[in-house]
Design an enzyme around this catalytic site. Sequence first.
Site, PDB file in Angstrom:
ATOM      1  N   CYS A   1       0.849  -1.118  -0.014  1.00 50.07           N
ATOM      2  CA  CYS A   1       0.111   0.087  -0.249  1.00 50.07           C
ATOM      3  C   CYS A   1       0.807   1.239   0.018  1.00 50.07           C
ATOM      4  O   CYS A   1       1.607   1.861   1.078  1.00 50.07           O
ATOM      5  CB  CYS A   1      -0.962   0.049   0.990  1.00 50.07           C
ATOM      6  SG  CYS A   1      -2.225  -1.077   0.918  1.00 50.07           S
ATOM      7  N   LEU A   2       0.766   1.764  -0.927  1.00 48.41           N
ATOM      8  CA  LEU A   2       1.646   3.162  -1.325  1.00 48.41           C
ATOM      9  C   LEU A   2       0.898   3.973  -2.235  1.00 48.41           C
ATOM     10  O   LEU A   2       0.552   3.500  -3.290  1.00 48.41           O
ATOM     11  CB  LEU A   2       3.162   2.848  -1.796  1.00 48.41           C
ATOM     12  CG  LEU A   2       4.060   3.686  -1.425  1.00 48.41           C
ATOM     13  CD1 LEU A   2       4.380   3.938   0.008  1.00 48.41           C
ATOM     14  CD2 LEU A   2       5.530   3.199  -1.976  1.00 48.41           C
TER      15      LEU A   2
END
Length: 930
Positions: free
Chosen positions: A770-771
């Site tokens: 998650c970025l």
Amino acid sequence: CTLVAVESLVLVDRALAFGDVVKRQASDTASGCVIRTSTQCTIQPIYNGLPFNAVHPWPHKEKDNILREIPGSDLEYMYEYNAGDYVLYHDWVGVIEDVWEDVAIRLENGSIVVVEKPQELEILEPDLSAFPSAAGPRSRLADILAQTRDLTLSAQALDSDDTGFPLDPPVLYLGQSVFTKKGNLRRGRFVYGSYDPNIPPGGVIVDLKAKELDIRWLSRNVFDESRTHNASPPTHLDRGDFGEIILYDRSRAPQCLQSVTQMGSKQGSDFAVGDVVKFRDTAGAAVKYGAGNGKQGIFRRIPRSTTQGYDLNSFLITRTNTKVTIQWQDASTSDVDSTCVVPYLNVDDHDVWPGELVFIKANKAEDGTLQDSDLEMKDGEPGVTNLKNVGVVQSADAKERLAKIRWFADSRVSILEGYDDALVAGSHMGVLSSDETDVSLYEIVTHPALTKRRGDLVLVAPLAQPTSFDLFAIQTISNGEQGWSQPLPESTSSGRSSESRTRVNWFGEVVDLGLDGFLTVRLGALDQVIDVRIPVEATITVVSDDDSLNGSLTEEDERTSWTESWDSGSDVVIEETVEYEGGTRLDEDSDSEMWSTDEESPEAFGKPLAQHSTIDVERLEPLEQPLEQPSEQTEYAENGLKVQQISFTAFPNMPAQFVMLDEPTPLNHHFYSESVLLSASLMRRIRKEHKILESSLPEGIWVRTWEDRLDLVRILIIGPEDTPYSLAPFVLDFHLSQDFPRSPPEAYFHSWTRGLGRINPNLYEDGKVCLSLLGTWPGDSKDESWSEDSTMLQVFVSLMGLVLVKEPFYNEAGFDAYVGSPETQINSALYTEKAFVMAKGFIHHALSHQSGGMENILTWLYLPKVDGPCLLERVLMECDKLLDEVSIKAANVDLSGTTGLRLSSGAKVLLRKYASDLRIILAGVERTSY
């Protein structure tokens, strides 16, 4: 809405519910579960009891009509069907989502009409002091309507059908004064009297009766094999279907509990301010709270004879006072006021409570190494997971991260993959040992199929022997046995008795978790409510309080709901700001030919990747002659627990950070099966990326790609020192799709936590990363999202500098606003401790498994025979000092930024095992070196 200073507010009650998890104060480590609630309510009459031809202000303000300290057990909800209620219909369980009601109002001339459109009713809230009491009925209502603060109407507008009322349905209660358009009355159904255009279109609500229900069906009774179809009932039921509906009333209890306070048993409803209620026994309440009861107020019962046969004895809850019984993690209990505890909002993944079923995820094999054998696939049964070492939590020491467990002997427990709350038929817990074992919280795991919470609604399996399942004759059901009979308590009638209730012995609510592994389930749909004790394997969860426990989300929920968080603007997310030297930003590249090479030709593009083998590859081998050990840099604390900081680039034989390999692409690359044809533009872009990576990678990152698959990249990041990830390896795979760079690269994280939870909030066990730069998490601005000018280098630097941080707990979306706050310091410290220990497991996994393309780097980094930094020795030295009690007490080790925090006993248990396994690897290397 009014802004009020927090310091001017006083907490009068905390609306805790059965099964909630709480702490004495936010900074505490220990927590507990609410196992009983007792609520006293202040209630206010909605209808003031004035004659029907008078104006009825709402709510009624007279102090002597307000009733105080009314036990919740004396009250029940006013209406039979409410949104959120659970219902049983044939062999299905559902939840009511919407209730459509007929609304009857009594007009000033005594007529009673069911209005055509309830949503066009307007609630009248007049200020009586502004109006003369001597005015006639017609003029009085007209004046009030004309001068009400919420709506200004002329007297002529009252005679018109054209008044523009909002169509949003109001919240309606019995006894409220309302007004509407005349057409809404004229087209209504008159129960008594007839339409008179000279009567003002307003009156008092005397009846609210459900006519239609919208229901979301949750589950069929899967234990009933006599049913030949699985089709769910219609989602919209009308009044003609109500006779076949059984409302599951969660406030009902066995009669033996009505007057006895019994720990671990749910009693009564969880009432809240704003609920509309009535007395369970109106006649009895008139006596109990009648004249002479000055302390609690006087209940002036409104006789039906004065309201044309309608019951208007309805009340609004205006205040609550909640007492709770809490079972703490150490198995002690206490009775406290709800204001003396606080909700545990961010429950740690490794917290457990007495009565929970757990299993060990990582176990030691005969050779002493950690194995993943506790989760295995049964032969010939794909999709089935077999659990070993299942036990029951007896108590837990939250501070030391230890739990006392009693283990089942010869347990046979299997879980259907994809059905988180379903055990395979025939699963058997076995016989529970009487011995208790201390186990680290970091080694045990809960699973939805095993973990039941108080308040969960479950399907109950029929008893295997005998085939006739008669719960009226059985109080305790044991696996494979008939159990034993006990006299059943007499039950109270719910007032909605029906022959169909006697058949619903397959659905109930979990009200207690026994330390022997048995659940106490309340069969609340029976005419005579009873509690039965049954094993976990005899239930299937339909509705779990865990789904909404403290607002927590599953990993899938978090990933699929991030766009909503982005839209709301409520989450604070990671900012990506990348600075590097020696590289050239792609957004400064205006000349597309500046990256061209002699190897580029029109014929080279559009062919499979395997045909592009044009670049020489530098292969690294261990050096035969030892090199002089470079000096180490930055000195750390004198206590010696933090070793001197090391610079990898100071070693002359450091492997190149970027290399294109001429060997076959490893089959364990996550995107190996993805295929792509390289276009000319994509090839140019890939070469640009390579050029940047060759010159600008920061220390501690190694990148590998393959000549036969230029669309695949694998990186190795060594965790930054002074973080819980210090010196641990992190391997990620990337894929450059045909849409690159219009779309960000696809990413996969190799998680080696053995199912013990995430090592970082941004790195999921299933490989999700998650970025915002990867498009998998929202960014606050355009600069934080991927664009065609973004680079792979930016992604790699963000992972090292913004994900692998000192306090990873605050990487959760929105949590950075709480950095340093007392209520989150414990959570942060525990997360950091877990990450620190898990990181040692990553080292073990990397050294004992193939990491295609990274083996020589890992060998150089960790093992002593190649004259590299020999990180393994450094890591073991740090582990030894942390495990040395004398050294720890003297050093007062700080791993998370919370001064004085030391490793818990539970963390040391797992750290000691990892250190032992790492020492075996080191010893093997040393033996082969001589």
